[in-house]
Design a protein around this motif. Structure first.
Motif, PDB file in Angstrom:
ATOM      1  N   ASP A 187       0.833  -1.204   0.000  1.00  0.00           N
ATOM      2  CA  ASP A 187       0.000   0.000   0.000  1.00  0.00           C
ATOM      3  C   ASP A 187       0.868   1.255   0.000  1.00  0.00           C
ATOM      4  N   VAL A 188       1.941   1.254   0.801  1.00  0.00           N
ATOM      5  CA  VAL A 188       2.848   2.399   0.859  1.00  0.00           C
ATOM      6  C   VAL A 188       3.500   2.624  -0.504  1.00  0.00           C
ATOM      7  N   MET A 189       3.949   1.528  -1.126  1.00  0.00           N
ATOM      8  CA  MET A 189       4.616   1.659  -2.427  1.00  0.00           C
ATOM      9  C   MET A 189       3.656   2.187  -3.498  1.00  0.00           C
ATOM     10  N   LEU A 190       2.487   1.592  -3.572  1.00  0.00           N
ATOM     11  CA  LEU A 190       1.528   2.013  -4.600  1.00  0.00           C
ATOM     12  C   LEU A 190       1.073   3.449  -4.379  1.00  0.00           C
ATOM     13  N   ALA A 243       2.861   5.805  -2.958  1.00  0.00           N
ATOM     14  CA  ALA A 243       3.987   6.677  -3.323  1.00  0.00           C
ATOM     15  C   ALA A 243       4.039   6.867  -4.839  1.00  0.00           C
ATOM     16  N   ARG A 244       3.852   5.781  -5.571  1.00  0.00           N
ATOM     17  CA  ARG A 244       3.877   5.872  -7.036  1.00  0.00           C
ATOM     18  C   ARG A 244       2.716   6.728  -7.534  1.00  0.00           C
ATOM     19  N   LYS A 245       1.534   6.509  -6.956  1.00  0.00           N
ATOM     20  CA  LYS A 245       0.342   7.270  -7.363  1.00  0.00           C
ATOM     21  C   LYS A 245       0.512   8.759  -7.018  1.00  0.00           C
ATOM     22  N   ALA A 246       1.022   9.038  -5.821  1.00  0.00           N
ATOM     23  CA  ALA A 246       1.209  10.433  -5.396  1.00  0.00           C
ATOM     24  C   ALA A 246       2.210  11.147  -6.302  1.00  0.00           C
ATOM     25  N   ALA A 247       3.188  10.388  -6.809  1.00  0.00           N
ATOM     26  CA  ALA A 247       4.174  10.971  -7.714  1.00  0.00           C
ATOM     27  C   ALA A 247       3.626  11.080  -9.137  1.00  0.00           C
ATOM     28  N   GLY A 248       2.443  10.508  -9.379  1.00  0.00           N
ATOM     29  CA  GLY A 248       1.833  10.567 -10.696  1.00  0.00           C
ATOM     30  C   GLY A 248       2.590   9.736 -11.726  1.00  0.00           C
ATOM     31  N   LEU A 249       3.153   8.619 -11.277  1.00  0.00           N
ATOM     32  CA  LEU A 249       3.989   7.793 -12.147  1.00  0.00           C
ATOM     33  C   LEU A 249       3.340   6.458 -12.466  1.00  0.00           C
ATOM     34  N   THR A 250       3.655   5.942 -13.633  1.00  0.00           N
ATOM     35  CA  THR A 250       3.222   4.603 -14.023  1.00  0.00           C
ATOM     36  C   THR A 250       4.348   3.624 -13.706  1.00  0.00           C
ATOM     37  N   GLN A 251       4.049   2.340 -13.830  1.00  0.00           N
ATOM     38  CA  GLN A 251       5.096   1.341 -13.656  1.00  0.00           C
ATOM     39  C   GLN A 251       6.201   1.559 -14.683  1.00  0.00           C
ATOM     40  N   GLU A 252       5.820   1.951 -15.871  1.00  0.00           N
ATOM     41  CA  GLU A 252       6.807   2.215 -16.917  1.00  0.00           C
ATOM     42  C   GLU A 252       7.718   3.378 -16.534  1.00  0.00           C
ATOM     43  N   ASP A 253       7.146   4.435 -15.944  1.00  0.00           N
ATOM     44  CA  ASP A 253       7.949   5.574 -15.487  1.00  0.00           C
ATOM     45  C   ASP A 253       8.938   5.132 -14.414  1.00  0.00           C
ATOM     46  N   ILE A 254       8.443   4.351 -13.459  1.00  0.00           N
ATOM     47  CA  ILE A 254       9.304   3.868 -12.369  1.00  0.00           C
ATOM     48  C   ILE A 254      10.431   3.009 -12.944  1.00  0.00           C
ATOM     49  N   ALA A 255      10.079   2.128 -13.873  1.00  0.00           N
ATOM     50  CA  ALA A 255      11.077   1.242 -14.487  1.00  0.00           C
ATOM     51  C   ALA A 255      12.180   2.060 -15.154  1.00  0.00           C
ATOM     52  N   ARG A 256      11.792   3.071 -15.893  1.00  0.00           N
ATOM     53  CA  ARG A 256      12.773   3.911 -16.585  1.00  0.00           C
ATOM     54  C   ARG A 256      13.708   4.574 -15.569  1.00  0.00           C
ATOM     55  N   ARG A 257      13.141   5.092 -14.493  1.00  0.00           N
ATOM     56  CA  ARG A 257      13.946   5.758 -13.468  1.00  0.00           C
ATOM     57  C   ARG A 257      14.846   4.778 -12.711  1.00  0.00           C
TER      58      ARG A 257
END
Length: 112
Positions: free
Chosen positions: A49-52, A54-68
């Motif tokens: 829940d914390v991870m998801l 954080a990703r949602k709050a940052a406005g990022l997709t899994q693809e965005d996270i993967a790239r970073r």
């Protein structure tokens, strides 16, 4: 053997069964074995829940996270799915990279 396609008469009589997840969970938690298994997964679901969030709050997709993180979308998907799975636990280095990709910092605490 596959079920035959429903007839128009059968479709016209379809009555959906109401489903309330909170009510079902409350019923399931009355079973001591279920309650114990559910409690055992509490930490994993909290971490996910914390991870998801954080990703949602940052406005990022899994693809965005993967790239970073310098990895693939499927690797991020596996990482997010790894919580609640005894076969694989992510390393601190991986969690740190995920946090950084979300613009966060990893913090681990032991609580009573």
């Amino acid at each position: 053997m596959p079920r035959a396609k429903p007839t128009p008469e059968e479709i016209g009589t379809y009555q959906p069964v109401p489903f309330d997840p909170a009510t079902e969970l409350a019923k399931d938690l009355e079973d001591p074995a279920f309650r114990e298994a559910y409690a055992a997964l509490e930490e994993e679901y909290a971490a996910l829940d914390v991870m998801l969030n954080a990703r949602k709050a940052a406005g990022l997709t899994q693809e965005d996270i993967a790239r970073r993180m310098g990895t693939t979308k499927s690797a991020v998907s596996r990482l997010e799915a790894s919580f609640g799975n005894d076969r694989h636990s992510p390393s601190l280095a991986t969690l740190r990279k995920y946090a950084k990709a979300c613009g966060k910092r990893l913090e681990i605490r032991l609580v009573e």
